[in-house]
Scaffold this motif. Structure first.
Motif, PDB file in Angstrom:
ATOM      1  N   GLU A  84       0.778  -1.276   0.050  1.00  0.00           N
ATOM      2  CA  GLU A  84       0.065  -0.013   0.086  1.00  0.00           C
ATOM      3  C   GLU A  84       0.747   1.165  -0.088  1.00  0.00           C
ATOM      4  O   GLU A  84       0.706   2.197   0.897  1.00  0.00           O
ATOM      5  N   VAL A  85       1.852   1.115  -1.077  1.00  0.00           N
ATOM      6  CA  VAL A  85       2.626   2.404  -1.008  1.00  0.00           C
ATOM      7  C   VAL A  85       2.527   3.111  -2.701  1.00  0.00           C
ATOM      8  O   VAL A  85       1.787   2.318  -3.263  1.00  0.00           O
ATOM      9  N   ASN A  86       3.246   4.045  -2.689  1.00  0.00           N
ATOM     10  CA  ASN A  86       3.003   4.704  -4.181  1.00  0.00           C
ATOM     11  C   ASN A  86       4.013   4.521  -5.088  1.00  0.00           C
ATOM     12  O   ASN A  86       3.979   4.720  -6.306  1.00  0.00           O
ATOM     13  N   ASN A  87       5.245   4.271  -4.526  1.00  0.00           N
ATOM     14  CA  ASN A  87       6.546   4.135  -5.398  1.00  0.00           C
ATOM     15  C   ASN A  87       7.413   3.258  -4.994  1.00  0.00           C
ATOM     16  O   ASN A  87       7.297   2.664  -3.546  1.00  0.00           O
ATOM     17  N   ALA A  88       8.402   3.029  -5.769  1.00  0.00           N
ATOM     18  CA  ALA A  88       9.646   2.106  -5.297  1.00  0.00           C
ATOM     19  C   ALA A  88      10.373   2.511  -3.840  1.00  0.00           C
ATOM     20  O   ALA A  88      10.829   1.809  -3.029  1.00  0.00           O
ATOM     21  N   ALA A  89      10.474   3.821  -3.729  1.00  0.00           N
ATOM     22  CA  ALA A  89      11.241   4.350  -2.622  1.00  0.00           C
ATOM     23  C   ALA A  89      10.343   4.078  -1.111  1.00  0.00           C
ATOM     24  O   ALA A  89      11.328   3.575  -0.252  1.00  0.00           O
ATOM     25  N   GLU A  90       9.400   4.206  -0.991  1.00  0.00           N
ATOM     26  CA  GLU A  90       8.421   3.911  -0.017  1.00  0.00           C
ATOM     27  C   GLU A  90       8.306   2.500   0.161  1.00  0.00           C
ATOM     28  O   GLU A  90       8.325   2.013   0.973  1.00  0.00           O
ATOM     29  N   LEU A  91       8.403   1.684  -0.977  1.00  0.00           N
ATOM     30  CA  LEU A  91       8.498   0.259  -0.765  1.00  0.00           C
ATOM     31  C   LEU A  91       9.589  -0.191  -0.256  1.00  0.00           C
ATOM     32  O   LEU A  91       9.565  -1.138   0.854  1.00  0.00           O
ATOM     33  N   ILE A  92      10.655   0.052  -0.418  1.00  0.00           N
ATOM     34  CA  ILE A  92      12.035  -0.090   0.278  1.00  0.00           C
ATOM     35  C   ILE A  92      12.066   0.307   1.539  1.00  0.00           C
ATOM     36  O   ILE A  92      12.494  -0.497   2.266  1.00  0.00           O
ATOM     37  N   LYS A  93      11.407   1.476   1.885  1.00  0.00           N
ATOM     38  CA  LYS A  93      11.456   2.061   3.182  1.00  0.00           C
ATOM     39  C   LYS A  93      10.898   1.311   4.225  1.00  0.00           C
ATOM     40  O   LYS A  93      11.353   0.611   5.219  1.00  0.00           O
ATOM     41  N   ILE A  94       9.566   0.717   3.476  1.00  0.00           N
ATOM     42  CA  ILE A  94       8.721  -0.025   4.677  1.00  0.00           C
ATOM     43  C   ILE A  94       9.278  -1.342   4.772  1.00  0.00           C
ATOM     44  O   ILE A  94       9.087  -2.273   5.889  1.00  0.00           O
ATOM     45  N   ALA A  95       9.684  -2.082   3.681  1.00  0.00           N
ATOM     46  CA  ALA A  95      10.408  -3.400   3.662  1.00  0.00           C
ATOM     47  C   ALA A  95      11.666  -3.383   4.704  1.00  0.00           C
ATOM     48  O   ALA A  95      11.696  -4.354   5.181  1.00  0.00           O
ATOM     49  N   ILE A  96      12.562  -2.280   4.563  1.00  0.00           N
ATOM     50  CA  ILE A  96      13.538  -2.423   5.598  1.00  0.00           C
ATOM     51  C   ILE A  96      12.783  -2.154   7.098  1.00  0.00           C
ATOM     52  O   ILE A  96      13.567  -2.915   7.920  1.00  0.00           O
ATOM     53  N   GLN A  97      11.920  -1.454   7.086  1.00  0.00           N
ATOM     54  CA  GLN A  97      11.593  -1.321   8.798  1.00  0.00           C
ATOM     55  C   GLN A  97      11.093  -2.637   9.016  1.00  0.00           C
ATOM     56  O   GLN A  97      11.126  -3.110  10.313  1.00  0.00           O
ATOM     57  N   GLN A  98      10.476  -3.301   8.090  1.00  0.00           N
ATOM     58  CA  GLN A  98       9.789  -4.804   8.610  1.00  0.00           C
ATOM     59  C   GLN A  98      10.885  -5.829   8.377  1.00  0.00           C
ATOM     60  O   GLN A  98      10.479  -6.867   8.619  1.00  0.00           O
ATOM     61  N   GLN A  99      12.170  -5.498   8.306  1.00  0.00           N
ATOM     62  CA  GLN A  99      12.971  -6.607   7.978  1.00  0.00           C
ATOM     63  C   GLN A  99      13.026  -7.460   6.907  1.00  0.00           C
ATOM     64  O   GLN A  99      13.531  -8.505   7.079  1.00  0.00           O
ATOM     65  N   LEU A 100      12.458  -7.148   6.116  1.00  0.00           N
ATOM     66  CA  LEU A 100      12.402  -7.741   4.767  1.00  0.00           C
ATOM     67  C   LEU A 100      13.421  -7.608   4.005  1.00  0.00           C
ATOM     68  O   LEU A 100      13.731  -8.515   3.034  1.00  0.00           O
ATOM     69  N   LEU A 101      14.424  -6.765   4.228  1.00  0.00           N
ATOM     70  CA  LEU A 101      15.470  -6.662   3.558  1.00  0.00           C
ATOM     71  C   LEU A 101      16.862  -6.332   4.525  1.00  0.00           C
ATOM     72  O   LEU A 101      16.247  -5.694   5.537  1.00  0.00           O
ATOM     73  N   THR A 102      17.810  -6.685   3.945  1.00  0.00           N
ATOM     74  CA  THR A 102      18.870  -6.482   5.105  1.00  0.00           C
ATOM     75  C   THR A 102      20.027  -5.519   4.283  1.00  0.00           C
ATOM     76  O   THR A 102      19.919  -5.428   3.162  1.00  0.00           O
TER      77      THR A 102
END
Length: 214
Positions: free
Chosen positions: A196-214
């Protein structure tokens, strides 16, 4: 003061030497605490734990070589009796809950007072879950995103998410994954919708917050 007369062995893991030194200074007057080690990366504590009895680990969440949440789980596997207290500047409730689920005995923000730190060490050693005051407030007030939980991703979506974070173009992702550019774009749109984001930058930010990216 600590809960009994016995010595408490403590290790600090933080990638900022000034934070380590600050903690050592703050704890210097606590005669029952013996700081037996300090490390600026996660991998160094693993062999140390195999050779030394450690009562408490003060663990930074973001380390240069390891995910702090994953490291917490490793510590508890190697040394189940060691209390891990997360020490971080990160205030995302989802991150707090993840490290607790991986065995941490508490979570403190780095602006916690020395009194809060000692209190949390005591509570953790007594088998209680320990939070600094600000973290208690965060736990009591989950955000809408926390209530929704993490999106369920397919294996392919996880691959695409990682490649987006690495800055790969659609064409390069298609080539590396042996799929068509159209399929890559479909997965990209699905990820945008799931988070539920608008672009790739927001996608990456929330994925990092949720520890889906390292």
């Amino acid at each position: 003061m600590l809960h009994d007369q016995s010595k408490v062995t403590l290790v600090i893991v933080d990638d900022h030497p000034i934070v380590i030194q600050g903690l050592k200074t703050l704890l210097a007057d606590e005669t029952r605490i013996e700081i037996t080690g300090s490390f600026t990366n996660g991998s160094a504590i693993i062999p140390f734990l195999r050779e030394h009895q450690v009562d408490v680990v003060l663990l930074d969440i973001m380390l240069p070589d390891m995910n702090g949440v994953e490291l917490c789980r490793e510590i508890k596997i190697i040394s189940p009796r060691t209390c891990v207290l997360a020490l971080s500047n990160h205030t995302e409730r989802s991150l707090i809950m993840q490290i607790l689920q991986n065995g941490a005995g508490g979570y403190l923000l780095k602006n916690a007072s020395i009194e809060e730190l000692i209190s949390c060490i005591n509570k953790a050693l007594n088998g209680e879950v320990a939070f600094s005051k600000e973290v208690e407030d965060i736990i009591m007030r989950p955000s809408l995103n926390d209530l929704k939980g993490r999106p369920q991703l397919t294996k392919r979506e996880k691959q695409i998410l990682q490649l987006i974070a690495e800055g790969k173009t659609t064409a390069i992702m298609a080539e590396e994954l042996f799929i068509s550019p159209f399929t890559v774009e479909t997965h990209r749109r699905n990820l945008i919708q799931k988070f539920e984001v608008n672009n790739a930058a927001e996608l990456i930010k929330i994925a990092i917050q949720q520890q889906l990216l390292t």
